[in-house]
Design an enzyme around this catalytic site. Structure first.
Site, PDB file in Angstrom:
ATOM      1  N   THR A 169     -45.551  -7.867 -50.373  1.00 16.50           N
ATOM      2  CA  THR A 169     -46.598  -8.930 -50.137  1.00 16.50           C
ATOM      3  C   THR A 169     -47.155  -9.294 -51.411  1.00 16.50           C
ATOM      4  O   THR A 169     -47.354  -8.483 -52.250  1.00 16.50           O
ATOM      5  CB  THR A 169     -47.423  -8.389 -49.402  1.00 16.50           C
ATOM      6  OG1 THR A 169     -46.786  -8.282 -47.995  1.00 16.50           O
ATOM      7  CG2 THR A 169     -48.714  -9.719 -49.002  1.00 16.50           C
ATOM      8  N   ARG A 197     -42.476 -10.953 -34.962  1.00 17.94           N
ATOM      9  CA  ARG A 197     -43.555  -9.855 -35.375  1.00 17.94           C
ATOM     10  C   ARG A 197     -44.378 -10.428 -36.598  1.00 17.94           C
ATOM     11  O   ARG A 197     -43.618 -11.254 -37.480  1.00 17.94           O
ATOM     12  CB  ARG A 197     -42.983  -8.500 -36.061  1.00 17.94           C
ATOM     13  CG  ARG A 197     -44.144  -7.629 -36.461  1.00 17.94           C
ATOM     14  CD  ARG A 197     -44.319  -7.584 -38.003  1.00 17.94           C
ATOM     15  NE  ARG A 197     -45.158  -6.822 -38.655  1.00 17.94           N
ATOM     16  CZ  ARG A 197     -45.465  -6.848 -39.887  1.00 17.94           C
ATOM     17  NH1 ARG A 197     -45.286  -7.709 -40.667  1.00 17.94           N
ATOM     18  NH2 ARG A 197     -46.237  -5.972 -40.175  1.00 17.94           N
ATOM     19  N   VAL A 198     -45.711 -10.552 -36.682  1.00 14.13           N
ATOM     20  CA  VAL A 198     -46.474 -11.148 -37.655  1.00 14.13           C
ATOM     21  C   VAL A 198     -47.557  -9.919 -38.057  1.00 14.13           C
ATOM     22  O   VAL A 198     -48.136  -9.459 -37.250  1.00 14.13           O
ATOM     23  CB  VAL A 198     -47.284 -12.324 -37.048  1.00 14.13           C
ATOM     24  CG1 VAL A 198     -48.458 -12.939 -38.220  1.00 14.13           C
ATOM     25  CG2 VAL A 198     -46.436 -13.428 -36.835  1.00 14.13           C
ATOM     26  N   GLY A 199     -47.659  -9.768 -39.305  1.00 15.03           N
ATOM     27  CA  GLY A 199     -48.608  -8.930 -39.888  1.00 15.03           C
ATOM     28  C   GLY A 199     -50.069  -9.500 -40.042  1.00 15.03           C
ATOM     29  O   GLY A 199     -50.532 -10.349 -39.450  1.00 15.03           O
ATOM     30  N   ASP A 200     -50.612  -8.968 -41.287  1.00 10.87           N
ATOM     31  CA  ASP A 200     -52.181  -9.040 -41.563  1.00 10.87           C
ATOM     32  C   ASP A 200     -51.924 -10.509 -42.329  1.00 10.87           C
ATOM     33  O   ASP A 200     -53.016 -11.157 -42.349  1.00 10.87           O
ATOM     34  CB  ASP A 200     -52.720  -8.096 -42.429  1.00 10.87           C
ATOM     35  CG  ASP A 200     -51.968  -7.826 -43.715  1.00 10.87           C
ATOM     36  OD1 ASP A 200     -50.719  -7.348 -43.392  1.00 10.87           O
ATOM     37  OD2 ASP A 200     -52.312  -7.955 -44.580  1.00 10.87           O
ATOM     38  N   THR A 220     -52.752  -6.123 -48.920  1.00 13.75           N
ATOM     39  CA  THR A 220     -51.245  -6.074 -48.930  1.00 13.75           C
ATOM     40  C   THR A 220     -51.095  -4.429 -48.263  1.00 13.75           C
ATOM     41  O   THR A 220     -52.069  -3.665 -48.253  1.00 13.75           O
ATOM     42  CB  THR A 220     -50.688  -5.809 -50.237  1.00 13.75           C
ATOM     43  OG1 THR A 220     -49.350  -5.331 -50.230  1.00 13.75           O
ATOM     44  CG2 THR A 220     -51.511  -4.892 -51.328  1.00 13.75           C
ATOM     45  N   GLY A 221     -49.842  -4.194 -47.688  1.00 16.47           N
ATOM     46  CA  GLY A 221     -49.784  -3.011 -46.959  1.00 16.47           C
ATOM     47  C   GLY A 221     -49.142  -2.933 -45.555  1.00 16.47           C
ATOM     48  O   GLY A 221     -48.590  -4.023 -45.185  1.00 16.47           O
ATOM     49  N   GLY A 223     -49.245  -4.074 -41.903  1.00 14.22           N
ATOM     50  CA  GLY A 223     -49.994  -5.327 -41.580  1.00 14.22           C
ATOM     51  C   GLY A 223     -50.805  -4.762 -40.336  1.00 14.22           C
ATOM     52  O   GLY A 223     -51.887  -5.408 -39.973  1.00 14.22           O
TER      53      GLY A 223
HETATM   54  N1  GLY Z   1     -48.716  -6.795 -45.312  1.00 15.46           N
HETATM   55  C1  GLY Z   1     -47.663  -7.677 -44.779  1.00 15.46           C
HETATM   56  C2  GLY Z   1     -47.277  -7.193 -43.504  1.00 15.46           C
HETATM   57  O1  GLY Z   1     -47.440  -6.247 -42.754  1.00 15.46           O
HETATM   58  O2  GLY Z   1     -46.638  -8.254 -43.069  1.00 15.46           O
END
Ligand code: GLY
Length: 300
Positions: A169, A197-200, A220-221, A223
């Site tokens: 990211t 799927r959606v992260g942070d 970053t990391g 999510g």
């Molecule tokens: N940090 C990016 C994700 O987990 O999608």
């Protein structure tokens, strides 16, 4: 008050071979953003330009070169925040725009805060942002990784899941001459992610936050863990009482690890132009420059 700019190019188990292009790409992004700030430009423009550099660089898990999902598509998420107004914009699940950071900024400048998938792409087209074929975002390297994953899917069941090697990211935080702070984050998400799927990264407060009264942050990391602790807002709040951003970044990653066994990284700039970052993954690509130091330093 001073100018400041900090970028990250992802936190994870980046291999030694991948570290070199990650470092170089982060430094190049910081240079482009800094040229804008140093010539009196706005933090918003510097953040957008720096993130676009990394979206266009196939090294990173953003824009071209992003991981493919289980269905073999690149789907992109991004967020943008303006600390002067607290205006924010985000997009998720976008398949047909290369520079989703620009799209997130356009959303921020509209009456909306969050658009997804085909609706975000329709908005892009209406706002003069070119739509491309998803295949243009898929590099041969990432197609090969996807094919490997089809044979042997990544294991995700451990409580301390570390984001996979290579790619990352991207994000940027900047403080301009007017004292305005902006932050942006862009990602292709996890390797071989479940479609939908959606992260942070596109979540305001988790993946990005900026408030001129305190500072700005980009995450970053992993999510799912970052989302649970609303990490970017946590980091910005940790700047209260003019706390040193290095301490605030450390406290944030400590909280991520202790509270949800999370892994990741954070970059921060405060309202006076001090910067800080921290990560608990094997590597994070980063680069920064402030008016006080006057030189770009970076590593991975
Ligand atoms: N940090 C990016 C994700 O987990 O999608």
């Amino acid at each position: 008050m001073g100018l400041a700019l900090i970028v990250h190019g992802g936190a994870g188990d980046i291999s030694a071979r991948e570290a070199t292009p990650h470092r170089a790409g982060a430094i190049r992004a910081a240079q482009i953003g800094w040229e804008i700030l140093a010539h009196g430009g706005a933090a918003r423009d510097a953040v957008e330009a720096a993130v676009r550099v990394m979206e266009d660089d196939p090294t990173f898990d953003a824009g071209i070169g992003s991981y493919l999902d289980r269905n073999g598509n690149v789907t992109l998420d991004a967020s943008f925040m303006d600390g002067a107004t607290l205006n924010a914009g985000a997009v998720a699940g976008v398949k047909r725009v290369q520079n989703v950071i620009t799209l997130a900024r356009r959303v921020m400048e509209s009456e909306h805060t969050f658009l997804i998938a085909e609706g975000a792409e329709q908005f892009a087209q209406e706002h003069g942002i070119a739509l491309i074929d998803n295949r243009e975002l898929c590099t041969p390297e990432q197609i090969a990784i996807w094919q490997e994953c089809l044979q042997s899917p990544p294991v995700r069941e451990t409580a301390k899941y570390v984001p996979p090697q290579a790619g990352g990211t991207v994000g940027c935080v900047a403080v301009d001459r007017a004292g305005d702070i902006a932050a942006g984050t862009s990602t292709g998400g996890m390797k071989f992610k479940r479609p939908g799927r959606v992260g942070d990264s596109p979540l305001i407060g988790a993946g990005v936050y900026a408030d001129n009264t305190l500072g700005g942050a980009s995450s970053t990391g992993w999510g799912e863990a970052i989302t649970r602790v609303v990490m970017a807002k946590f980091a910005v709040d940790a700047l209260a009482s003019d706390r040193d951003p290095r301490e605030a970044a450390h406290a944030t990653i400590e909280y991520l690890a202790k509270r949800v066994h999370g892994t990741g990284g954070i970059i921060l700039a405060d309202r006076t132009g001090r910067i800080g970052f921290c990560f608990n993954t094997p590597r994070m690509a980063w680069a920064h420059i402030t008016e006080q130091t006057g030189e770009i330093v970076g590593d991975c």
